[in-house]
Design a protein around this motif. Structure first.
Motif, PDB file in Angstrom:
ATOM      1  N   VAL A  15       0.840  -1.203   0.000  1.00 17.99           N
ATOM      2  CA  VAL A  15       0.000   0.000   0.000  1.00 17.99           C
ATOM      3  C   VAL A  15       0.877   1.255   0.000  1.00 17.99           C
ATOM      4  O   VAL A  15       0.635   2.202  -0.759  1.00 17.99           O
ATOM      5  CB  VAL A  15      -0.976  -0.006   1.194  1.00 17.99           C
ATOM      6  CG1 VAL A  15      -1.656   1.340   1.365  1.00 17.99           C
ATOM      7  CG2 VAL A  15      -2.009  -1.115   1.024  1.00 17.99           C
ATOM      8  N   PHE A  16       1.907   1.286   0.823  1.00 14.74           N
ATOM      9  CA  PHE A  16       2.837   2.416   0.867  1.00 14.74           C
ATOM     10  C   PHE A  16       3.495   2.628  -0.491  1.00 14.74           C
ATOM     11  O   PHE A  16       3.604   3.760  -0.987  1.00 14.74           O
ATOM     12  CB  PHE A  16       3.891   2.185   1.954  1.00 14.74           C
ATOM     13  CG  PHE A  16       4.919   3.263   2.027  1.00 14.74           C
ATOM     14  CD1 PHE A  16       4.640   4.476   2.630  1.00 14.74           C
ATOM     15  CD2 PHE A  16       6.190   3.076   1.486  1.00 14.74           C
ATOM     16  CE1 PHE A  16       5.590   5.483   2.693  1.00 14.74           C
ATOM     17  CE2 PHE A  16       7.144   4.073   1.546  1.00 14.74           C
ATOM     18  CZ  PHE A  16       6.842   5.275   2.149  1.00 14.74           C
ATOM     19  N   PHE A  17       3.917   1.542  -1.125  1.00 15.44           N
ATOM     20  CA  PHE A  17       4.575   1.631  -2.428  1.00 15.44           C
ATOM     21  C   PHE A  17       3.632   2.212  -3.480  1.00 15.44           C
ATOM     22  O   PHE A  17       4.017   3.073  -4.266  1.00 15.44           O
ATOM     23  CB  PHE A  17       5.086   0.253  -2.867  1.00 15.44           C
ATOM     24  CG  PHE A  17       5.814   0.281  -4.176  1.00 15.44           C
ATOM     25  CD1 PHE A  17       7.129   0.690  -4.242  1.00 15.44           C
ATOM     26  CD2 PHE A  17       5.176  -0.086  -5.354  1.00 15.44           C
ATOM     27  CE1 PHE A  17       7.809   0.733  -5.448  1.00 15.44           C
ATOM     28  CE2 PHE A  17       5.835  -0.050  -6.563  1.00 15.44           C
ATOM     29  CZ  PHE A  17       7.157   0.357  -6.612  1.00 15.44           C
ATOM     30  N   ILE A  18       2.381   1.750  -3.494  1.00 15.46           N
ATOM     31  CA  ILE A  18       1.403   2.239  -4.473  1.00 15.46           C
ATOM     32  C   ILE A  18       1.159   3.738  -4.286  1.00 15.46           C
ATOM     33  O   ILE A  18       1.146   4.503  -5.263  1.00 15.46           O
ATOM     34  CB  ILE A  18       0.080   1.451  -4.381  1.00 15.46           C
ATOM     35  CG1 ILE A  18       0.294   0.004  -4.798  1.00 15.46           C
ATOM     36  CG2 ILE A  18      -1.027   2.103  -5.195  1.00 15.46           C
ATOM     37  CD1 ILE A  18       0.780  -0.182  -6.219  1.00 15.46           C
ATOM     38  N   PHE A  19       0.974   4.190  -3.038  1.00 19.15           N
ATOM     39  CA  PHE A  19       0.748   5.612  -2.794  1.00 19.15           C
ATOM     40  C   PHE A  19       1.973   6.443  -3.182  1.00 19.15           C
ATOM     41  O   PHE A  19       1.844   7.538  -3.712  1.00 19.15           O
ATOM     42  CB  PHE A  19       0.380   5.873  -1.331  1.00 19.15           C
ATOM     43  CG  PHE A  19      -1.065   5.607  -1.033  1.00 19.15           C
ATOM     44  CD1 PHE A  19      -2.060   6.420  -1.545  1.00 19.15           C
ATOM     45  CD2 PHE A  19      -1.433   4.529  -0.246  1.00 19.15           C
ATOM     46  CE1 PHE A  19      -3.403   6.173  -1.287  1.00 19.15           C
ATOM     47  CE2 PHE A  19      -2.767   4.267   0.025  1.00 19.15           C
ATOM     48  CZ  PHE A  19      -3.755   5.093  -0.501  1.00 19.15           C
ATOM     49  N   THR A  20       3.152   5.920  -2.931  1.00 18.36           N
ATOM     50  CA  THR A  20       4.376   6.642  -3.286  1.00 18.36           C
ATOM     51  C   THR A  20       4.552   6.677  -4.803  1.00 18.36           C
ATOM     52  O   THR A  20       4.883   7.718  -5.374  1.00 18.36           O
ATOM     53  CB  THR A  20       5.594   5.993  -2.614  1.00 18.36           C
ATOM     54  OG1 THR A  20       5.378   5.969  -1.203  1.00 18.36           O
ATOM     55  CG2 THR A  20       6.865   6.755  -2.912  1.00 18.36           C
ATOM     56  N   ALA A  21       4.325   5.557  -5.462  1.00 20.21           N
ATOM     57  CA  ALA A  21       4.478   5.496  -6.917  1.00 20.21           C
ATOM     58  C   ALA A  21       3.479   6.406  -7.623  1.00 20.21           C
ATOM     59  O   ALA A  21       3.765   6.921  -8.707  1.00 20.21           O
ATOM     60  CB  ALA A  21       4.318   4.056  -7.402  1.00 20.21           C
ATOM     61  N   ASN A  22       2.335   6.654  -7.009  1.00 21.53           N
ATOM     62  CA  ASN A  22       1.322   7.534  -7.576  1.00 21.53           C
ATOM     63  C   ASN A  22       1.806   8.982  -7.684  1.00 21.53           C
ATOM     64  O   ASN A  22       1.257   9.769  -8.452  1.00 21.53           O
ATOM     65  CB  ASN A  22       0.037   7.468  -6.734  1.00 21.53           C
ATOM     66  CG  ASN A  22      -1.110   8.202  -7.363  1.00 21.53           C
ATOM     67  OD1 ASN A  22      -1.312   8.128  -8.571  1.00 21.53           O
ATOM     68  ND2 ASN A  22      -1.854   8.920  -6.550  1.00 21.53           N
ATOM     69  N   GLU A  23       2.843   9.339  -6.945  1.00 19.47           N
ATOM     70  CA  GLU A  23       3.388  10.703  -7.000  1.00 19.47           C
ATOM     71  C   GLU A  23       4.801  10.743  -7.577  1.00 19.47           C
ATOM     72  O   GLU A  23       5.504  11.734  -7.431  1.00 19.47           O
ATOM     73  CB  GLU A  23       3.370  11.315  -5.600  1.00 19.47           C
ATOM     74  CG  GLU A  23       1.967  11.496  -5.075  1.00 19.47           C
ATOM     75  CD  GLU A  23       1.890  12.452  -3.915  1.00 19.47           C
ATOM     76  OE1 GLU A  23       2.905  13.083  -3.570  1.00 19.47           O
ATOM     77  OE2 GLU A  23       0.798  12.589  -3.366  1.00 19.47           O
ATOM     78  N   ALA A  24       5.210   9.672  -8.225  1.00 22.60           N
ATOM     79  CA  ALA A  24       6.588   9.552  -8.696  1.00 22.60           C
ATOM     80  C   ALA A  24       6.729   9.739 -10.205  1.00 22.60           C
ATOM     81  O   ALA A  24       7.628   9.182 -10.824  1.00 22.60           O
ATOM     82  CB  ALA A  24       7.142   8.191  -8.275  1.00 22.60           C
ATOM     83  N   TYR A  39       9.588   7.041 -11.903  1.00 23.80           N
ATOM     84  CA  TYR A  39      10.885   6.535 -11.492  1.00 23.80           C
ATOM     85  C   TYR A  39      10.803   5.326 -10.560  1.00 23.80           C
ATOM     86  O   TYR A  39      11.792   4.638 -10.364  1.00 23.80           O
ATOM     87  CB  TYR A  39      11.786   7.630 -10.914  1.00 23.80           C
ATOM     88  CG  TYR A  39      11.262   8.379  -9.722  1.00 23.80           C
ATOM     89  CD1 TYR A  39      11.409   7.895  -8.436  1.00 23.80           C
ATOM     90  CD2 TYR A  39      10.647   9.614  -9.878  1.00 23.80           C
ATOM     91  CE1 TYR A  39      10.945   8.592  -7.343  1.00 23.80           C
ATOM     92  CE2 TYR A  39      10.182  10.324  -8.796  1.00 23.80           C
ATOM     93  CZ  TYR A  39      10.340   9.808  -7.528  1.00 23.80           C
ATOM     94  OH  TYR A  39       9.877  10.505  -6.443  1.00 23.80           O
ATOM     95  N   LEU A  40       9.649   5.000 -10.017  1.00 26.51           N
ATOM     96  CA  LEU A  40       9.494   3.781  -9.227  1.00 26.51           C
ATOM     97  C   LEU A  40       8.941   2.612 -10.046  1.00 26.51           C
ATOM     98  O   LEU A  40       9.108   1.450  -9.664  1.00 26.51           O
ATOM     99  CB  LEU A  40       8.579   4.024  -8.022  1.00 26.51           C
ATOM    100  CG  LEU A  40       9.149   4.929  -6.940  1.00 26.51           C
ATOM    101  CD1 LEU A  40       8.122   5.148  -5.839  1.00 26.51           C
ATOM    102  CD2 LEU A  40      10.420   4.343  -6.361  1.00 26.51           C
ATOM    103  N   LEU A  41       8.279   2.927 -11.137  1.00 27.25           N
ATOM    104  CA  LEU A  41       7.724   1.911 -12.033  1.00 27.25           C
ATOM    105  C   LEU A  41       8.314   2.138 -13.422  1.00 27.25           C
ATOM    106  O   LEU A  41       7.717   2.796 -14.273  1.00 27.25           O
ATOM    107  CB  LEU A  41       6.192   2.017 -12.078  1.00 27.25           C
ATOM    108  CG  LEU A  41       5.470   1.914 -10.738  1.00 27.25           C
ATOM    109  CD1 LEU A  41       3.992   2.261 -10.887  1.00 27.25           C
ATOM    110  CD2 LEU A  41       5.650   0.528 -10.143  1.00 27.25           C
ATOM    111  N   PRO A  42       9.517   1.617 -13.682  1.00 33.08           N
ATOM    112  CA  PRO A  42      10.225   1.945 -14.924  1.00 33.08           C
ATOM    113  C   PRO A  42       9.522   1.488 -16.200  1.00 33.08           C
ATOM    114  O   PRO A  42       9.831   1.976 -17.274  1.00 33.08           O
ATOM    115  CB  PRO A  42      11.573   1.249 -14.771  1.00 33.08           C
ATOM    116  CG  PRO A  42      11.428   0.303 -13.648  1.00 33.08           C
ATOM    117  CD  PRO A  42      10.282   0.741 -12.815  1.00 33.08           C
TER     118      PRO A  42
END
Length: 122
Positions: A15-24, A39-42
């Motif tokens: 869940v933390f990763f998804i929320f962070t990737a949403n702003e990356a 940059y988190l989901l190349p």
């Protein structure tokens, strides 16, 4: 009991990763394309033809977001999701808007965090 703790930990991380990737998200402008990357989901590599873009909006985000704005791309009577870019500071947003203005792409700023700070061509 240890297995359940591990599952909760994995779920929390996911869940933390998804929320962070949403702003990356970040953006690249080439001579004929606007490219959206994460940059988190190349594997995220969304390309828009500059000639098909009818407008860009720097839209507001919710109060929990760390990003100053969400970039919405309008093209072919459609609009994209709001791509949040928490890594972009005010100076970088302004440079991006300036590049879009040079390409005659209309930009509107409705994000409350940027509305009085980003200059656009009218």
């Amino acid at each position: 009991m240890a297995g359940r703790s591990l599952n909760v930990g994995i779920a929390f991380f996911f869940v933390f990763f998804i929320f962070t990737a949403n702003e990356a998200f970040y953006f690249e402008l080439t001579t004929d394309k606007l490219i959206v990357k994460n940059y988190l989901l190349p594997f995220v590599n969304i390309k828009y033809n500059i000639s098909e873009i009818t407008g860009i909006e720097l839209a507001g985000t919710n109060y929990r977001a760390t990003a100053d704005a969400a970039l919405k791309i309008y093209h072919d009577d459609k609009n994209s999701m709001g791509f949040r870019a928490a890594s972009l500071d005010l100076k970088t947003w302004q440079a991006f808007v300036n590049n879009l203005n040079e390409r005659k792409i209309p930009v509107t700023v409705s994000a409350s965090r940027l509305i009085d700070k980003i200059g656009t061509e009218e």
